[in-house]
Write an enzyme that holds these catalytic residues in place. Structure first.
Site, PDB file in Angstrom:
ATOM      1  N   TYR A 131       0.837  -1.203   0.000  1.00 21.15           N
ATOM      2  CA  TYR A 131       0.000   0.000   0.000  1.00 21.15           C
ATOM      3  C   TYR A 131       0.877   1.261   0.000  1.00 21.15           C
ATOM      4  CZ  TYR A 131      -4.164  -2.698   1.597  1.00 21.15           C
ATOM      5  OH  TYR A 131      -5.211  -3.565   1.732  1.00 21.15           O
ATOM      6  N   SER A 132       1.690   1.419   1.069  1.00 20.36           N
ATOM      7  CA  SER A 132       2.366   2.699   1.300  1.00 20.36           C
ATOM      8  C   SER A 132       3.398   3.006   0.220  1.00 20.36           C
ATOM      9  CB  SER A 132       3.080   2.675   2.656  1.00 20.36           C
ATOM     10  OG  SER A 132       2.176   2.385   3.666  1.00 20.36           O
ATOM     11  N   SER A 164       6.327  -4.758   4.882  1.00 17.96           N
ATOM     12  CA  SER A 164       6.784  -5.755   5.863  1.00 17.96           C
ATOM     13  C   SER A 164       6.918  -7.113   5.200  1.00 17.96           C
ATOM     14  CB  SER A 164       5.784  -5.871   7.024  1.00 17.96           C
ATOM     15  OG  SER A 164       5.670  -4.641   7.674  1.00 17.96           O
ATOM     16  N   GLU A 247      -8.141  -5.865  10.719  1.00 18.93           N
ATOM     17  CA  GLU A 247      -6.828  -5.894  11.336  1.00 18.93           C
ATOM     18  C   GLU A 247      -6.805  -5.518  12.804  1.00 18.93           C
ATOM     19  OE1 GLU A 247      -4.303  -3.003   9.651  1.00 18.93           O
ATOM     20  OE2 GLU A 247      -2.542  -3.702  10.684  1.00 18.93           O
ATOM     21  N   THR A 374      -1.194   5.769  12.083  1.00 16.30           N
ATOM     22  CA  THR A 374      -0.480   6.471  13.156  1.00 16.30           C
ATOM     23  C   THR A 374      -1.440   6.857  14.301  1.00 16.30           C
ATOM     24  OG1 THR A 374      -0.862   8.694  12.278  1.00 16.30           O
ATOM     25  CG2 THR A 374       1.076   7.509  11.432  1.00 16.30           C
ATOM     26  N   GLU A 376      -1.955   9.779  15.449  1.00 16.98           N
ATOM     27  CA  GLU A 376      -2.730  10.979  15.100  1.00 16.98           C
ATOM     28  C   GLU A 376      -3.962  10.585  14.280  1.00 16.98           C
ATOM     29  OE1 GLU A 376       0.576  10.723  14.718  1.00 16.98           O
ATOM     30  OE2 GLU A 376       1.171  12.085  16.335  1.00 16.98           O
TER      31      GLU A 376
HETATM   32  C1  LIG Z   1       6.916  -1.205  11.204  1.00 17.94           C
HETATM   33  C2  LIG Z   1       6.106  -0.747  10.053  1.00 17.94           C
HETATM   34  C3  LIG Z   1       5.569  -1.688   9.193  1.00 17.94           C
HETATM   35  C4  LIG Z   1       4.827  -1.265   8.088  1.00 17.94           C
HETATM   36  N1  LIG Z   1       4.360  -2.208   7.222  1.00 17.94           N
HETATM   37  C5  LIG Z   1       3.714  -1.802   6.109  1.00 17.94           C
HETATM   38  C6  LIG Z   1       3.295  -2.768   5.142  1.00 17.94           C
HETATM   39  O1  LIG Z   1       3.509  -3.987   5.290  1.00 17.94           O
HETATM   40  N2  LIG Z   1       2.682  -2.329   4.023  1.00 17.94           N
HETATM   41  C7  LIG Z   1       2.413  -1.003   3.803  1.00 17.94           C
HETATM   42  O2  LIG Z   1       1.843  -0.679   2.785  1.00 17.94           O
HETATM   43  N3  LIG Z   1       2.796  -0.063   4.713  1.00 17.94           N
HETATM   44  C8  LIG Z   1       3.445  -0.438   5.849  1.00 17.94           C
HETATM   45  N4  LIG Z   1       3.860   0.507   6.762  1.00 17.94           N
HETATM   46  C9  LIG Z   1       3.629   1.913   6.472  1.00 17.94           C
HETATM   47  C10 LIG Z   1       2.617   2.573   7.382  1.00 17.94           C
HETATM   48  O3  LIG Z   1       1.311   2.150   7.056  1.00 17.94           O
HETATM   49  C11 LIG Z   1       2.812   4.095   7.224  1.00 17.94           C
HETATM   50  O4  LIG Z   1       4.104   4.391   7.710  1.00 17.94           O
HETATM   51  C12 LIG Z   1       1.783   4.870   8.001  1.00 17.94           C
HETATM   52  O5  LIG Z   1       0.508   4.710   7.424  1.00 17.94           O
HETATM   53  C13 LIG Z   1       2.130   6.370   8.052  1.00 17.94           C
HETATM   54  O6  LIG Z   1       2.385   6.859   6.781  1.00 17.94           O
HETATM   55  P1  LIG Z   1       3.730   7.684   6.480  1.00 17.94           P
HETATM   56  O7  LIG Z   1       4.883   6.900   7.000  1.00 17.94           O
HETATM   57  O8  LIG Z   1       3.706   8.045   5.053  1.00 17.94           O
HETATM   58  O9  LIG Z   1       3.626   8.978   7.365  1.00 17.94           O
HETATM   59  P2  LIG Z   1       2.757  10.282   7.017  1.00 17.94           P
HETATM   60  O10 LIG Z   1       1.389   9.895   6.615  1.00 17.94           O
HETATM   61  O11 LIG Z   1       3.553  11.128   6.086  1.00 17.94           O
HETATM   62  O12 LIG Z   1       2.684  10.970   8.421  1.00 17.94           O
HETATM   63  C14 LIG Z   1       3.732  11.787   8.965  1.00 17.94           C
HETATM   64  C15 LIG Z   1       3.229  12.396  10.262  1.00 17.94           C
HETATM   65  O13 LIG Z   1       2.098  13.247   9.981  1.00 17.94           O
HETATM   66  C16 LIG Z   1       0.965  12.834  10.729  1.00 17.94           C
HETATM   67  N5  LIG Z   1      -0.249  12.999   9.934  1.00 17.94           N
HETATM   68  C17 LIG Z   1      -0.436  12.611   8.652  1.00 17.94           C
HETATM   69  N6  LIG Z   1      -1.696  12.903   8.265  1.00 17.94           N
HETATM   70  C18 LIG Z   1      -2.315  13.473   9.317  1.00 17.94           C
HETATM   71  C19 LIG Z   1      -3.620  13.987   9.538  1.00 17.94           C
HETATM   72  N7  LIG Z   1      -4.539  13.954   8.577  1.00 17.94           N
HETATM   73  N8  LIG Z   1      -3.903  14.503  10.755  1.00 17.94           N
HETATM   74  C20 LIG Z   1      -2.965  14.546  11.727  1.00 17.94           C
HETATM   75  N9  LIG Z   1      -1.692  14.073  11.585  1.00 17.94           N
HETATM   76  C21 LIG Z   1      -1.381  13.549  10.390  1.00 17.94           C
HETATM   77  C22 LIG Z   1       1.181  11.366  11.026  1.00 17.94           C
HETATM   78  O14 LIG Z   1       0.459  10.956  12.158  1.00 17.94           O
HETATM   79  C23 LIG Z   1       2.686  11.334  11.242  1.00 17.94           C
HETATM   80  O15 LIG Z   1       2.994  11.728  12.557  1.00 17.94           O
HETATM   81  C24 LIG Z   1       4.588   0.106   7.871  1.00 17.94           C
HETATM   82  C25 LIG Z   1       5.121   1.043   8.757  1.00 17.94           C
HETATM   83  C26 LIG Z   1       5.871   0.635   9.827  1.00 17.94           C
HETATM   84  C27 LIG Z   1       6.431   1.665  10.756  1.00 17.94           C
END
Ligand SMILES: Cc1cc2nc3c(=O)[nH]c(=O)nc-3n(C[C@H](O)[C@H](O)[C@H](O)COP(=O)(O)OP(=O)(O)OC[C@H]3O[C@@H](n4cnc5c(N)ncnc54)[C@H](O)[C@@H]3O)c2cc1C
Length: 392
Positions: A131-132, A164, A247, A374, A376
């Site tokens: 997804y991400s 992951s 989930e 997250t 938030e």
């Molecule tokens: C250990 C781990 C395993 C993972 N495994 C997978 C996987 O298998 N497959 C996959 O697809 N993804 C995976 N992810 C990704 C994960 O789903 C994303 O990291 C997560 O959704 C946050 O997206 P981002 O990292 O782009 O952060 P961003 O979305 O860029 O966020 C950055 C900061 O801004 C804040 N923020 C963003 N939008 C808002 C809002 N609207 N209101 C308030 N605050 C906000 C967030 O809370 C965060 O603090 C994994 C992540 C981790 C850490």
């Protein structure tokens, strides 16, 4: 209010415990974290456990029998997850079981169901979630990876990140943009992608605990047969949103946390230095964590209970995810504080107390408030859907 489990449920709990006593090595310390802890030995144990779990139809016990499950009740599933997580047993969580299979059940063709579901329940196929992207995480609908129809195939180009277990997976569950002109939520589709398709490059990322549990995945002209599209073209966003609801019951954090707390209490009780055993600050913190774990466990229990009453948990699952992941961090912090200077030693060091588990948990727990949505984002869901506040 009756918080007791039924005699049948208690009996099932004992059956799972007995299974784990038989199958886990006597010195098992738990898989822990998001990484590759234990290396090949853990992977081998994990494969063995998956096969045994599949034999009992426990891997996807909540699935209907026709798809290889036991049609187990939500409470039975919770008990299983709780016991597996308490022991940190490998095979306790699989994306295939948690959301890929359920999405195929809901949106797949009969042929897709027959081909893919038994291989998930049989433990043969491991799935990762694609997804991400670098520019799409919380705002997943902004994803840019493209899937363009070309004859009998879709051709995929783009990049995913934080995938992951990409290296250990045979299949990837991919969300890609199929209509760049449509509003962003309306141009996404979901695909099943064999991870050894030419054009896929997996580049492992190392996290702050030194583990390589997740990767970047690059797609360069990757051809996926049109039969691997799941559900309706351009309806993928809605399918992903539904699939994500599978989930988040959240008992894993509390059950694993309870085991960690017990280890810490034992450590203090057996400590030769009386000033550690009687340290008021440590006692208060351990007591706080014990209260929080008890409260969190009931927050998690409520979710399958709601499902058993025909209700659909929504913001309640976000409460559990939020509270459980933040508690995981508080507990790990309490642990390293309690272990003192030695608490920072890595697994493998002969002076590392509790096999270095707390050092590992402390570092890997940072990710728990980011992965799967997250804190938030969870707070925002609770505020809008739970408290009825307007969107921020
Ligand atoms: C250990 C781990 C395993 C993972 N495994 C997978 C996987 O298998 N497959 C996959 O697809 N993804 C995976 N992810 C990704 C994960 O789903 C994303 O990291 C997560 O959704 C946050 O997206 P981002 O990292 O782009 O952060 P961003 O979305 O860029 O966020 C950055 C900061 O801004 C804040 N923020 C963003 N939008 C808002 C809002 N609207 N209101 C308030 N605050 C906000 C967030 O809370 C965060 O603090 C994994 C992540 C981790 C850490």
């Amino acid at each position: 209010m009756d918080f007791r489990f039924t005699p049948e449920q208690e009996q099932f709990r004992e059956e799972v415990r007995e299974f784990l006593r038989q199958e886990l090595p006597a010195d098992w310390q738990g898989a822990g974290g998001y990484g590759d802890e234990g290396g090949e030995a853990t992977r081998e144990l994990s494969r063995r456990m998956m096969a045994k779990l599949a034999e009992r139809k426990w891997l996807a016990m909540a699935w209907p029998e026709e798809y290889g499950g036991l049609a187990a009740s939500h409470m039975q599933q919770l008990i299983y997850n709780e016991e597996m997580s308490y022991q940190g047993a490998p095979g306790s969580f699989s994306m295939g079981v948690a959301w890929v299979g359920p999405a195929i059940m809901l949106y797949g063709t009969d042929e897709q169901k027959q081909r893919y579901l038994p291989r998930i329940t049989g433990g043969e196929d491991v799935w990762c979630t694609l997804y991400s992207e670098p520019e799409a995480g919380s705002d997943l609908a902004s994803l840019q990876t493209k899937a363009v129809r070309d004859g009998d195939d879709f051709v995929i180009n783009g990049q995913k990140i934080w995938t992951s277990n990409a290296q250990g997976s045979q299949w990837g569950w991919l969300a890609a943009r199929t209509d760049p002109e449509a509003p962003k939520h309306k141009g996404i589709s979901t695909f099943m992608v064999s991870m050894d398709t030419p054009g896929i490059t997996i580049r492992p990322l190392i996290n702050m605990a030194g583990q390589s549990g997740f990767s970047e995945v690059f797609f360069e002209n990757v051809r996926v047969p049109k039969e691997n599209l799941v559900g309706e073209l351009n309806r993928g966003w809605y399918q992903v949103a539904v699939a994500l609801d599978f989930e988040r019951s959240g008992i894993q954090a509390y059950a694993g946390g309870r085991r960690t707390l017990e280890r810490l209490i034992e450590f203090v009780q057996q400590h030769p230095d009386e000033t550690v055993r009687r340290n008021p600050m440590l006692r208060m913190r351990l007591a706080d964590r014990a209260v929080e774990l008890a409260a969190g466990t009931y927050i998690a229990y409520r979710i399958p209970w709601m499902q058993s009453q025909g209700m659909i948990p929504n913001y309640e699952a976000s409460i559990s995810k939020l509270y459980g992941s933040e508690l995981t961090q508080r507990l790990a912090l309490t642990g390293v504080q309690l272990l003192g200077t030695y608490g920072g030693l890595e697994p493998g060091s002969k002076w590392a107390p509790l096999h270095g588990r707390l050092e590992r948990s402390y570092l890997s727990s940072v990710a728990s408030t980011i992965a799967a949505g997250t804190s938030e984002v969870q707070r925002s869901i609770i505020a809008t859907r739970g408290l009825g506040l307007p969107r921020g």
